[in-house]
Scaffold this motif. Structure first.
Motif, PDB file in Angstrom:
ATOM      1  N   ALA A  14      78.840  74.848  63.848  1.00 39.95           N
ATOM      2  CA  ALA A  14      77.320  73.250  63.233  1.00 39.95           C
ATOM      3  C   ALA A  14      77.252  73.800  61.632  1.00 39.95           C
ATOM      4  CB  ALA A  14      75.699  73.770  63.704  1.00 39.95           C
ATOM      5  N   GLN A  15      77.283  75.433  61.629  1.00 38.18           N
ATOM      6  CA  GLN A  15      77.504  74.930  59.620  1.00 38.18           C
ATOM      7  C   GLN A  15      79.206  74.981  59.351  1.00 38.18           C
ATOM      8  OE1 GLN A  15      75.308  75.515  57.597  1.00 38.18           O
ATOM      9  NE2 GLN A  15      73.612  75.250  60.227  1.00 38.18           N
ATOM     10  N   SER A  16      79.816  74.529  59.470  1.00 39.57           N
ATOM     11  CA  SER A  16      81.264  74.542  59.798  1.00 39.57           C
ATOM     12  C   SER A  16      81.852  73.575  60.105  1.00 39.57           C
ATOM     13  CB  SER A  16      82.734  76.173  60.145  1.00 39.57           C
ATOM     14  OG  SER A  16      81.849  77.279  59.594  1.00 39.57           O
ATOM     15  N   ARG A  17      80.992  72.686  60.352  1.00 40.27           N
ATOM     16  CA  ARG A  17      81.837  71.573  61.310  1.00 40.27           C
ATOM     17  C   ARG A  17      82.873  70.653  61.005  1.00 40.27           C
ATOM     18  NH1 ARG A  17      77.471  70.563  58.510  1.00 40.27           N
ATOM     19  NH2 ARG A  17      76.760  69.012  57.571  1.00 40.27           N
ATOM     20  N   PHE A  18      82.645  70.440  59.671  1.00 38.61           N
ATOM     21  CA  PHE A  18      84.646  70.627  59.329  1.00 38.61           C
ATOM     22  C   PHE A  18      85.528  71.454  59.729  1.00 38.61           C
ATOM     23  CE2 PHE A  18      81.277  67.703  56.846  1.00 38.61           C
ATOM     24  CZ  PHE A  18      81.430  66.499  56.532  1.00 38.61           C
ATOM     25  N   LEU A  19      85.348  72.194  59.175  1.00 36.76           N
ATOM     26  CA  LEU A  19      87.060  72.921  60.019  1.00 36.76           C
ATOM     27  C   LEU A  19      86.844  73.161  60.992  1.00 36.76           C
ATOM     28  CD1 LEU A  19      88.430  75.286  58.563  1.00 36.76           C
ATOM     29  CD2 LEU A  19      86.453  76.923  58.929  1.00 36.76           C
ATOM     30  N   VAL A  20      85.994  73.411  62.083  1.00 33.63           N
ATOM     31  CA  VAL A  20      85.676  72.510  63.695  1.00 33.63           C
ATOM     32  C   VAL A  20      86.359  71.112  63.989  1.00 33.63           C
ATOM     33  CG1 VAL A  20      84.009  73.152  65.771  1.00 33.63           C
ATOM     34  CG2 VAL A  20      83.774  74.570  63.779  1.00 33.63           C
ATOM     35  N   LEU A  21      85.875  70.557  63.277  1.00 35.88           N
ATOM     36  CA  LEU A  21      86.635  69.174  63.726  1.00 35.88           C
ATOM     37  C   LEU A  21      88.561  69.739  63.515  1.00 35.88           C
ATOM     38  CD1 LEU A  21      86.890  66.074  64.278  1.00 35.88           C
ATOM     39  CD2 LEU A  21      87.035  65.929  62.078  1.00 35.88           C
ATOM     40  N   PHE A  22      88.764  69.465  62.468  1.00 37.40           N
ATOM     41  CA  PHE A  22      89.987  70.120  62.542  1.00 37.40           C
ATOM     42  C   PHE A  22      90.697  71.389  63.326  1.00 37.40           C
ATOM     43  CE2 PHE A  22      89.709  68.489  58.175  1.00 37.40           C
ATOM     44  CZ  PHE A  22      89.766  66.909  58.286  1.00 37.40           C
ATOM     45  N   ALA A  23      89.820  72.412  63.778  1.00 35.24           N
ATOM     46  CA  ALA A  23      90.429  73.342  64.403  1.00 35.24           C
ATOM     47  C   ALA A  23      90.563  72.649  65.444  1.00 35.24           C
ATOM     48  CB  ALA A  23      89.478  74.314  64.105  1.00 35.24           C
ATOM     49  N   CYS A  24      90.030  71.955  65.884  1.00 34.87           N
ATOM     50  CA  CYS A  24      89.643  71.354  67.626  1.00 34.87           C
ATOM     51  C   CYS A  24      91.363  70.663  67.893  1.00 34.87           C
ATOM     52  CB  CYS A  24      89.058  70.968  67.618  1.00 34.87           C
ATOM     53  SG  CYS A  24      87.394  71.550  68.901  1.00 34.87           S
ATOM     54  N   ILE A  25      91.180  69.547  66.861  1.00 33.80           N
ATOM     55  CA  ILE A  25      92.199  68.639  66.713  1.00 33.80           C
ATOM     56  C   ILE A  25      93.471  69.481  66.586  1.00 33.80           C
ATOM     57  CG2 ILE A  25      93.962  67.203  65.112  1.00 33.80           C
ATOM     58  CD1 ILE A  25      90.608  66.014  64.752  1.00 33.80           C
ATOM     59  N   PHE A  26      93.747  70.373  65.402  1.00 31.91           N
ATOM     60  CA  PHE A  26      95.002  71.483  66.282  1.00 31.91           C
ATOM     61  C   PHE A  26      95.327  72.186  66.980  1.00 31.91           C
ATOM     62  CE2 PHE A  26      94.827  70.892  61.184  1.00 31.91           C
ATOM     63  CZ  PHE A  26      96.114  70.214  61.050  1.00 31.91           C
ATOM     64  N   LEU A  27      94.165  72.957  67.770  1.00 28.91           N
ATOM     65  CA  LEU A  27      94.422  73.071  69.207  1.00 28.91           C
ATOM     66  C   LEU A  27      94.683  72.454  70.071  1.00 28.91           C
ATOM     67  CD1 LEU A  27      91.240  75.917  69.089  1.00 28.91           C
ATOM     68  CD2 LEU A  27      93.465  76.187  69.025  1.00 28.91           C
ATOM     69  N   GLY A  28      94.426  71.213  70.108  1.00 26.51           N
ATOM     70  CA  GLY A  28      94.704  70.680  70.684  1.00 26.51           C
ATOM     71  C   GLY A  28      96.442  70.084  70.831  1.00 26.51           C
ATOM     72  N   LEU A  29      96.765  70.066  69.562  1.00 22.81           N
ATOM     73  CA  LEU A  29      97.968  69.755  69.024  1.00 22.81           C
ATOM     74  C   LEU A  29      98.613  71.011  70.077  1.00 22.81           C
ATOM     75  CD1 LEU A  29      97.807  68.014  65.570  1.00 22.81           C
ATOM     76  CD2 LEU A  29      98.264  66.778  68.170  1.00 22.81           C
ATOM     77  N   GLY A  30      98.019  72.082  69.427  1.00 20.30           N
ATOM     78  CA  GLY A  30      99.312  73.735  70.102  1.00 20.30           C
ATOM     79  C   GLY A  30      99.199  74.185  70.842  1.00 20.30           C
ATOM     80  N   ALA A  31      97.710  73.447  72.379  1.00 22.26           N
ATOM     81  CA  ALA A  31      97.719  73.515  73.927  1.00 22.26           C
ATOM     82  C   ALA A  31      99.590  72.873  73.988  1.00 22.26           C
ATOM     83  CB  ALA A  31      96.724  72.056  73.932  1.00 22.26           C
TER      84      ALA A  31
END
Length: 173
Positions: A14-31
């Protein structure tokens, strides 16, 4: 102990919400390169290739919108109660919605009578119950907190109780 670890992870997400947003998108692309999601040579099961990216976007945006509220609710429910005092403030050098983001140094008195030095910023949104207009304690204010027992630096500010700061806040609204 497991509950504390899960709450800590939830709080950090929750404290790193913008970083988590980009990480989730890039993990989706990496998958896309992982064999179960890669399209087969015969063209079958192509719909599976579309799953990781939208799932990453949904999870990232969900954390962006609801992450702080969810972590505040869980920490309030499963956390320990303590009392805190703001000992000082500092300018973080950041802005949020055209407002300067201030940091606040805090001393928390835990349930086992230990004193923990930590801090929060105006952009943490760590007030329970969550509200659209958030007011934070200022230097010298005494207020109650809920914190994670194993990670007392992870805390939320209780704004609807009988602490001096919460009573003053309720009287001003």
């Amino acid at each position: 102990m497991l509950t504390d670890t899960l709450l800590h992870v939830l709080y950090d997400l929750a404290q790193s919400r913008f970083l988590v947003l980009f990480a989730c998108i890039f993990l989706g692309l990496g998958a896309q390169i992982v064999p179960p999601f890669r399209p087969r040579a015969d063209g079958q099961a192509r719909f599976r290739t579309l799953i990781p990216i939208p799932l990453g976007v949904v999870l990232g945006v969900g954390n962006l919108i609801y992450g702080t509220e969810l972590s505040a609710n869980f920490i309030h429910r499963y956390g320990m109660q303590g009392q805190a005092t703001v000992t000082g403030s500092y300018d973080t050098g950041n802005s949020y919605n055209d407002q300067r983001v201030m940091g606040h140094n805090v001393l928390i008195r835990t349930a086992d009578a230990k004193t923990v030095e930590t801090s929060f910023t105006d952009a943490d949104f760590n007030v329970y119950p969550p509200a659209n207009g958030v007011y934070y304690p200022q230097q010298g204010d005494i207020f109650n907190v809920s914190y994670i027992a194993s990670f007392p630096q992870d805390f939320i500010i209780i704004s609807n109780d009988d602490s001096p700061w919460a009573r003053r806040l309720a009287a001003s609204n």
